[in-house]
Design a protein around this motif. Structure first.
Motif, short mmCIF file in Angstrom:
data_model
loop_
_atom_site.label_atom_id
_atom_site.label_comp_id
_atom_site.label_asym_id
_atom_site.label_seq_id
_atom_site.Cartn_x
_atom_site.Cartn_y
_atom_site.Cartn_z
N ALA A 69 -1.01 -16.58 -13.33
CA ALA A 69 -1.54 -16.44 -11.97
C ALA A 69 -0.45 -16.17 -10.94
N ASN A 70 0.81 -16.41 -11.29
CA ASN A 70 1.90 -16.19 -10.33
C ASN A 70 2.01 -14.74 -9.90
N LYS A 71 1.63 -13.83 -10.78
CA LYS A 71 1.69 -12.40 -10.43
C LYS A 71 0.82 -12.11 -9.21
N GLU A 72 -0.42 -12.55 -9.26
CA GLU A 72 -1.30 -12.29 -8.11
C GLU A 72 -0.86 -13.08 -6.89
N ALA A 73 -0.30 -14.27 -7.11
CA ALA A 73 0.21 -15.06 -5.98
C ALA A 73 1.27 -14.28 -5.23
N LEU A 74 2.18 -13.64 -5.96
CA LEU A 74 3.22 -12.82 -5.32
C LEU A 74 2.61 -11.60 -4.63
N GLN A 75 1.60 -11.02 -5.24
CA GLN A 75 0.92 -9.88 -4.61
C GLN A 75 0.28 -10.30 -3.29
N ILE A 76 -0.29 -11.48 -3.27
CA ILE A 76 -0.91 -11.98 -2.04
C ILE A 76 0.16 -12.22 -0.96
N LEU A 77 1.32 -12.74 -1.38
CA LEU A 77 2.41 -12.93 -0.43
C LEU A 77 2.83 -11.59 0.18
N VAL A 78 2.97 -10.58 -0.64
CA VAL A 78 3.37 -9.26 -0.15
C VAL A 78 2.36 -8.75 0.89
N LYS A 79 1.09 -8.83 0.54
CA LYS A 79 0.04 -8.35 1.46
C LYS A 79 -0.02 -9.15 2.75
N SER A 80 0.10 -10.46 2.63
CA SER A 80 -0.02 -11.32 3.81
C SER A 80 1.18 -11.16 4.74
N TYR A 81 2.38 -11.11 4.16
CA TYR A 81 3.56 -10.91 5.00
C TYR A 81 3.52 -9.55 5.68
N GLU A 82 3.02 -8.56 4.98
CA GLU A 82 2.89 -7.23 5.58
C GLU A 82 1.91 -7.27 6.75
N ALA A 83 0.79 -7.94 6.57
CA ALA A 83 -0.21 -8.03 7.63
C ALA A 83 0.32 -8.77 8.85
N LEU A 84 1.22 -9.73 8.62
CA LEU A 84 1.79 -10.50 9.72
C LEU A 84 3.03 -9.85 10.31
N GLY A 85 3.44 -8.72 9.75
CA GLY A 85 4.62 -8.02 10.26
C GLY A 85 5.93 -8.69 9.90
N MET A 86 5.94 -9.52 8.89
CA MET A 86 7.16 -10.21 8.46
C MET A 86 7.83 -9.37 7.37
N LYS A 87 8.60 -8.40 7.79
CA LYS A 87 9.13 -7.40 6.89
C LYS A 87 10.13 -7.98 5.89
N LEU B 252 10.42 -11.10 4.73
CA LEU B 252 9.74 -11.94 3.74
C LEU B 252 8.91 -11.09 2.78
N LYS B 253 8.32 -10.03 3.32
CA LYS B 253 7.57 -9.12 2.45
C LYS B 253 8.51 -8.48 1.43
N ALA B 254 9.68 -8.03 1.90
CA ALA B 254 10.64 -7.38 1.01
C ALA B 254 11.14 -8.36 -0.06
N ASP B 255 11.38 -9.62 0.33
CA ASP B 255 11.82 -10.63 -0.64
C ASP B 255 10.76 -10.85 -1.71
N SER B 256 9.52 -10.98 -1.28
CA SER B 256 8.42 -11.21 -2.22
C SER B 256 8.23 -10.00 -3.13
N GLN B 257 8.40 -8.80 -2.56
CA GLN B 257 8.27 -7.59 -3.35
C GLN B 257 9.35 -7.51 -4.43
N ARG B 258 10.58 -7.90 -4.07
CA ARG B 258 11.67 -7.89 -5.05
C ARG B 258 11.40 -8.85 -6.21
N VAL B 259 10.94 -10.06 -5.87
CA VAL B 259 10.63 -11.05 -6.91
C VAL B 259 9.49 -10.54 -7.79
N LEU B 260 8.51 -9.93 -7.17
CA LEU B 260 7.36 -9.40 -7.91
C LEU B 260 7.81 -8.31 -8.88
N GLU B 261 8.62 -7.37 -8.41
CA GLU B 261 9.06 -6.26 -9.25
C GLU B 261 10.02 -6.71 -10.35
#
Length: 265
Positions: free
Chosen positions: A215-233, A235-244
């Motif tokens: 389930a951690n995969k989708e958790a990271l995906q949710i972080l990416v989407k949520s940080y993007e929606a909040l304009g937290m670039k 944190l989004k980039a950090d989450s994206q790196r961990v996800l990839e």
């Protein structure tokens, strides 16, 4: 006149006595009253084998009282708990098991008592229409799942060589996956409602408390989407790196529900 009154009084007393005697004679008797403890145990076991769990539970309870202070009483108590479990009497089964563990901490059946306690919570009733909704452990209240995990954890910790330990470990794996999936399930709900801070919090719980689960995969995906929606670039980039890094061929899609526990083996 006095004689008439005495006659009436005598008749009244006679009627009252007859009523009392009638009531006493109609009091149901216990057919097991004259049974030996051996016969009582045999009958209780026979009821269990035939699937008459309510009847078996009642007989084991009688036996527990009559054989008090003996190993047979302990056996009756643990088998009563199993009969209660099979009768879907979860509360009663857990109470019986807790009492057994408190009264008999050195019993050779402690590992089984812990296993059964975990099993009672693990198989919590899904509800009348669960077969229609396909509801699984990840979509229900998690208290029972956590209690189940703790019982199994105590079993494998205290009795690693127990014959129940292997099955307990497999169930623990399923529970951990399901607890993480539950957090993601809630995070997904918040994401769909635009509650991005709440979605982030629940996704982080899944990642922090249950590392390495599917389930951690989708958790990271949710972080990416949520940080993007909040304009937290950042944190989004950090989450994206961990996800990839952890999931190189990532697509932002919902993760699967955990497989049924029996598929672990």
């Amino acid at each position: 006149m006095l004689n008439i009154r005495l006659s009436v009084l005598a008749l009244t007393l006679f009627s009252l006595a007859a009523t009392l005697l009638s009531g006493c004679s109609s009091t149901p008797t216990d057919p097991t009253e004259a049974w030996t403890t051996e016969k009582l145990y045999k009958e209780a076991r026979d009821e269990s084998v035939s699937g008459a769990w309510d009847r078996a539970s009642s007989l084991f309870e009688k036996l527990e009282g009559r054989a008090a202070g003996t190993p047979l009483a302990q056996q009756a108590q643990i088998e009563k708990a199993y009969a209660q479990y099979r009768s879907n009497e979860k509360v009663q089964a857990l109470a019986t098991l807790d009492r057994f563990l408190k009264l008999h901490p050195a019993s050779p059946a402690v590992d089984y008592a812990l296993y059964l306690k975990g099993l009672v919570n693990f198989n919590e009733d899904l509800g009348l229409f669960s077969f229609v909704t396909k509801q699984d452990l990840s979509e229900r209240d998690q208290k029972a799942a956590k209690d189940s995990y703790e019982s199994f954890r105590e079993l494998v910790s205290r009795f690693p060589e127990s014959k129940y330990a292997s099955d307990a470990r497999q169930r623990m794996t399923y529970i951990v996956n399901s607890l993480a999936a539950y957090e993601v399930h809630v995070a997904r709900y918040y994401l769909s409602r635009g509650a991005h801070v709440a979605a982030i919090n629940r996704a982080q719980v899944a990642i922090t408390d249950y590392p390495g689960v599917p389930a951690n995969k989708e958790a990271l995906q949710i972080l990416v989407k949520s940080y993007e929606a909040l304009g937290m670039k950042e944190l989004k980039a950090d989450s994206q790196r961990v996800l990839e890094k952890n999931y190189p061929e990532t697509t932002i899609t919902p993760s699967k529900k955990p497989s049924a526990w029996w598929k672990f083996w």
